[in-house]
Design a protein around this motif. Structure first.
Motif, PDB file in Angstrom:
ATOM      1  N   LEU A  18      40.184  12.927 -24.712  1.00  0.00           N
ATOM      2  CA  LEU A  18      40.953  13.448 -23.799  1.00  0.00           C
ATOM      3  C   LEU A  18      42.034  13.774 -24.330  1.00  0.00           C
ATOM      4  O   LEU A  18      43.204  13.507 -24.873  1.00  0.00           O
ATOM      5  N   HIS A  19      42.497  15.041 -23.634  1.00  0.00           N
ATOM      6  CA  HIS A  19      44.322  15.700 -24.437  1.00  0.00           C
ATOM      7  C   HIS A  19      43.790  16.673 -23.433  1.00  0.00           C
ATOM      8  O   HIS A  19      43.951  16.866 -22.011  1.00  0.00           O
ATOM      9  N   PHE A  20      45.760  16.942 -23.359  1.00  0.00           N
ATOM     10  CA  PHE A  20      45.806  18.098 -22.290  1.00  0.00           C
ATOM     11  C   PHE A  20      45.391  18.929 -22.070  1.00  0.00           C
ATOM     12  O   PHE A  20      45.175  19.406 -20.069  1.00  0.00           O
ATOM     13  N   GLY A  21      44.192  19.914 -22.850  1.00  0.00           N
ATOM     14  CA  GLY A  21      43.419  21.126 -22.250  1.00  0.00           C
ATOM     15  C   GLY A  21      42.006  20.670 -21.753  1.00  0.00           C
ATOM     16  O   GLY A  21      42.014  20.709 -20.345  1.00  0.00           O
ATOM     17  N   SER A  22      41.615  19.107 -22.011  1.00  0.00           N
ATOM     18  CA  SER A  22      40.377  18.317 -21.020  1.00  0.00           C
ATOM     19  C   SER A  22      41.121  17.660 -20.144  1.00  0.00           C
ATOM     20  O   SER A  22      40.500  17.573 -18.798  1.00  0.00           O
ATOM     21  N   LEU A  23      42.029  16.934 -18.974  1.00  0.00           N
ATOM     22  CA  LEU A  23      43.654  16.632 -19.035  1.00  0.00           C
ATOM     23  C   LEU A  23      42.686  18.505 -17.712  1.00  0.00           C
ATOM     24  O   LEU A  23      42.978  17.809 -16.307  1.00  0.00           O
ATOM     25  N   THR A  63      41.531   5.936 -20.426  1.00  0.00           N
ATOM     26  CA  THR A  63      42.951   6.938 -19.753  1.00  0.00           C
ATOM     27  C   THR A  63      42.701   7.568 -18.710  1.00  0.00           C
ATOM     28  O   THR A  63      43.752   7.169 -17.986  1.00  0.00           O
ATOM     29  N   LEU A  64      40.858   8.128 -18.185  1.00  0.00           N
ATOM     30  CA  LEU A  64      41.022   8.271 -17.063  1.00  0.00           C
ATOM     31  C   LEU A  64      41.264   7.730 -15.944  1.00  0.00           C
ATOM     32  O   LEU A  64      42.349   8.202 -14.596  1.00  0.00           O
ATOM     33  N   GLU A  65      41.111   6.172 -16.094  1.00  0.00           N
ATOM     34  CA  GLU A  65      41.754   4.931 -15.305  1.00  0.00           C
ATOM     35  C   GLU A  65      43.284   5.063 -15.234  1.00  0.00           C
ATOM     36  O   GLU A  65      43.934   4.858 -14.240  1.00  0.00           O
ATOM     37  N   ILE A  66      43.917   4.931 -16.288  1.00  0.00           N
ATOM     38  CA  ILE A  66      45.689   5.412 -15.922  1.00  0.00           C
ATOM     39  C   ILE A  66      45.935   6.294 -15.498  1.00  0.00           C
ATOM     40  O   ILE A  66      46.970   6.197 -15.495  1.00  0.00           O
ATOM     41  N   TYR A  67      45.261   6.697 -15.631  1.00  0.00           N
ATOM     42  CA  TYR A  67      46.124   8.699 -15.646  1.00  0.00           C
ATOM     43  C   TYR A  67      45.451   8.759 -13.496  1.00  0.00           C
ATOM     44  O   TYR A  67      45.611   9.619 -13.292  1.00  0.00           O
ATOM     45  N   GLY A  68      45.370   7.746 -13.126  1.00  0.00           N
ATOM     46  CA  GLY A  68      44.719   7.677 -11.968  1.00  0.00           C
ATOM     47  C   GLY A  68      43.530   8.228 -10.772  1.00  0.00           C
ATOM     48  O   GLY A  68      43.072   8.361 -10.642  1.00  0.00           O
ATOM     49  N   PHE A  69      42.579   8.267 -12.368  1.00  0.00           N
ATOM     50  CA  PHE A  69      41.342   8.968 -11.658  1.00  0.00           C
ATOM     51  C   PHE A  69      40.794   7.929 -11.191  1.00  0.00           C
ATOM     52  O   PHE A  69      40.121   7.037 -11.776  1.00  0.00           O
ATOM     53  N   GLY A 226      45.577  30.073 -31.672  1.00  0.00           N
ATOM     54  CA  GLY A 226      44.350  30.782 -31.284  1.00  0.00           C
ATOM     55  C   GLY A 226      42.510  29.543 -30.670  1.00  0.00           C
ATOM     56  O   GLY A 226      42.461  29.881 -30.572  1.00  0.00           O
ATOM     57  N   HIS A 227      43.297  28.491 -31.446  1.00  0.00           N
ATOM     58  CA  HIS A 227      42.104  27.717 -31.190  1.00  0.00           C
ATOM     59  C   HIS A 227      42.194  27.050 -30.002  1.00  0.00           C
ATOM     60  O   HIS A 227      42.870  26.854 -29.274  1.00  0.00           O
ATOM     61  N   LYS A 228      40.836  26.164 -29.205  1.00  0.00           N
ATOM     62  CA  LYS A 228      41.603  25.534 -28.192  1.00  0.00           C
ATOM     63  C   LYS A 228      42.134  24.707 -28.499  1.00  0.00           C
ATOM     64  O   LYS A 228      41.250  23.593 -30.030  1.00  0.00           O
ATOM     65  N   LEU A 229      42.530  23.587 -27.558  1.00  0.00           N
ATOM     66  CA  LEU A 229      43.295  22.099 -27.693  1.00  0.00           C
ATOM     67  C   LEU A 229      41.775  21.300 -28.113  1.00  0.00           C
ATOM     68  O   LEU A 229      40.671  21.380 -27.571  1.00  0.00           O
ATOM     69  N   GLY A 230      41.999  20.350 -29.082  1.00  0.00           N
ATOM     70  CA  GLY A 230      40.255  19.226 -29.072  1.00  0.00           C
ATOM     71  C   GLY A 230      39.931  19.914 -30.307  1.00  0.00           C
ATOM     72  O   GLY A 230      38.455  19.049 -30.983  1.00  0.00           O
ATOM     73  N   LYS A 231      39.341  21.052 -30.708  1.00  0.00           N
ATOM     74  CA  LYS A 231      38.652  21.796 -31.539  1.00  0.00           C
ATOM     75  C   LYS A 231      39.201  21.349 -33.447  1.00  0.00           C
ATOM     76  O   LYS A 231      38.777  21.329 -34.024  1.00  0.00           O
ATOM     77  N   SER A 232      40.540  20.503 -33.345  1.00  0.00           N
ATOM     78  CA  SER A 232      40.982  19.709 -34.546  1.00  0.00           C
ATOM     79  C   SER A 232      41.817  18.820 -33.857  1.00  0.00           C
ATOM     80  O   SER A 232      42.250  18.076 -33.253  1.00  0.00           O
ATOM     81  N   TYR A 233      41.809  18.206 -35.769  1.00  0.00           N
ATOM     82  CA  TYR A 233      42.697  16.849 -35.241  1.00  0.00           C
ATOM     83  C   TYR A 233      43.967  17.013 -34.311  1.00  0.00           C
ATOM     84  O   TYR A 233      44.993  15.889 -34.614  1.00  0.00           O
ATOM     85  N   GLY A 244      52.514  10.669 -15.259  1.00  0.00           N
ATOM     86  CA  GLY A 244      53.129  11.234 -14.689  1.00  0.00           C
ATOM     87  C   GLY A 244      53.470  12.829 -14.712  1.00  0.00           C
ATOM     88  O   GLY A 244      53.612  14.341 -14.407  1.00  0.00           O
ATOM     89  N   PRO A 245      54.416  13.098 -16.015  1.00  0.00           N
ATOM     90  CA  PRO A 245      55.076  13.752 -16.527  1.00  0.00           C
ATOM     91  C   PRO A 245      53.935  15.041 -16.537  1.00  0.00           C
ATOM     92  O   PRO A 245      54.066  16.164 -17.110  1.00  0.00           O
ATOM     93  N   LEU A 246      52.955  14.601 -17.350  1.00  0.00           N
ATOM     94  CA  LEU A 246      51.452  15.541 -18.485  1.00  0.00           C
ATOM     95  C   LEU A 246      51.174  16.158 -16.795  1.00  0.00           C
ATOM     96  O   LEU A 246      50.506  17.104 -16.706  1.00  0.00           O
ATOM     97  N   LEU A 247      50.737  14.633 -15.866  1.00  0.00           N
ATOM     98  CA  LEU A 247      49.970  15.988 -14.911  1.00  0.00           C
ATOM     99  C   LEU A 247      50.671  16.567 -13.737  1.00  0.00           C
ATOM    100  O   LEU A 247      49.738  17.370 -13.626  1.00  0.00           O
ATOM    101  N   THR A 248      52.157  16.429 -14.035  1.00  0.00           N
ATOM    102  CA  THR A 248      52.819  17.213 -13.203  1.00  0.00           C
ATOM    103  C   THR A 248      52.829  18.808 -13.305  1.00  0.00           C
ATOM    104  O   THR A 248      52.370  19.710 -13.556  1.00  0.00           O
ATOM    105  N   ARG A 249      52.947  18.060 -15.384  1.00  0.00           N
ATOM    106  CA  ARG A 249      52.222  19.779 -16.130  1.00  0.00           C
ATOM    107  C   ARG A 249      51.088  20.289 -16.407  1.00  0.00           C
ATOM    108  O   ARG A 249      50.941  22.064 -16.046  1.00  0.00           O
TER     109      ARG A 249
END
Length: 295
Positions: A18-23, A63-69, A226-233, A244-249
């Protein structure tokens, strides 16, 4: 009337953490489900054991639980569905649609990703071979809820594609359509990097007599190179203390218009706002969004 069912899909590989793109993709799926009174189901797409990161599944769930899903029912794992996939491959063989392929990557490297049909009539044994499915010389099309009409000619643009790899691992294209049908999924919300895969899935659904869900592909969040988030380390996992801030973003990346003060709220409050104010029509109608532009 049966309520709609959506799927939250996660892969426990280096690129599936889970990174910002998958979020962003998960949030779109979750909000669209809840805004329509639907169920949000959870699936761990663990089809590739050699690439699975130890502890990744537990980290994703935490992470899903922490982010409220909150998901409905038990989480399903594709690793527990191999028998179902094997039975369908046997059925496709009986239909004369599947066949064994022994082509190497070297043989195919000059064909630009379109399989030229080398093994179509070779009648190789299934042992030590990939399994491909014959595709028709037809154009498949569908209307995506965000991206609009999408067309792809399977014969010219894809060719016969793999449904089981040479190492015995089942391909995403087959597993996902079988599991969507098995779980009763009516709506799929996912990243636009999978838009090109959808015609192949439509074809498989048609062959097997499965219902076809509605599709919504959200823009893919990409890195500066140009690479998708998560495609590299270089794509860091989501920090627990910034939900809270990342969900809002992520809401802003999806074209929603959350107030600035929402970023200071608890995760479930951000999600409640998102459900109440969700308008899928505001999602940007593009394939990619640069992460740097969303800060």
């Amino acid at each position: 009337m049966t309520s709609p069912a959506y799927i939250g899909r996660f892969a426990p590989t280096p690129s599936g953490y889970l990174h910002f793109g998958s979020l962003v993709a998960a949030l779109a799926s979750y909000l669209d489900a809840r805004a329509h009174g639907g169920r949000w189901l959870l699936r761990m797409e663990d089809l590739d054991p050699p690439r699975e990161v130890p502890g990744a599944q537990a980290a994703i769930l935490q992470t899903l639980e922490i982010y409220g899903f909150e998901w409905d029912g038990e989480m399903e794992r594709q690793s527990e569905r191999h028998d179902a996939y094997a039975k369908v491959i046997d059925r496709l063989y009986e239909m004369g649609i599947a066949y064994a392929c022994t082509c190497s990557r070297k043989q195919l490297e000059n064909h630009h990703g379109v399989y030229p049909g080398i093994c179509r009539n070779a009648q190789h044994p299934q042992h030590d071979a990939a399994i491909r499915i014959r595709v028709p010389e037809l154009e498949y099309h569908f209307v995506d809820r965000v991206q609009g009409e999408f067309r792809q000619h399977l014969g010219r643009e894809v060719g016969d594609f793999v449904i089981r790899r040479r190492d015995g691992l089942y391909a995403y294209q087959l597993a996902v359509i079988l599991d969507d049908a098995w779980q009763g999924v009516t709506d799929i919300v996912r990243g636009a990097d999978l838009l090109d895969s959808t015609p192949r899935q439509l074809y498989l659904q048609e062959l097997l007599g499965l219902s076809q869900p509605r599709y919504l592909h959200v823009p893919l969040i990409i890195q500066p190179d140009g690479h998708k988030l998560g495609k590299s380390y270089r794509s860091p996992p989501l920090p627990a203390d910034s939900a809270g801030p990342l969900l809002t973003r992520a809401l802003r990346a999806l074209g929603q218009e959350p107030p600035e003060e929402l970023s200071h709220c608890r995760p479930h409050e951000v999600l409640e706002w998102g459900i109440t104010h969700w308008i899928a029509g505001r999602i940007p109608r593009c394939r990619t969004l640069a992460e740097a532009q969303l800060r």
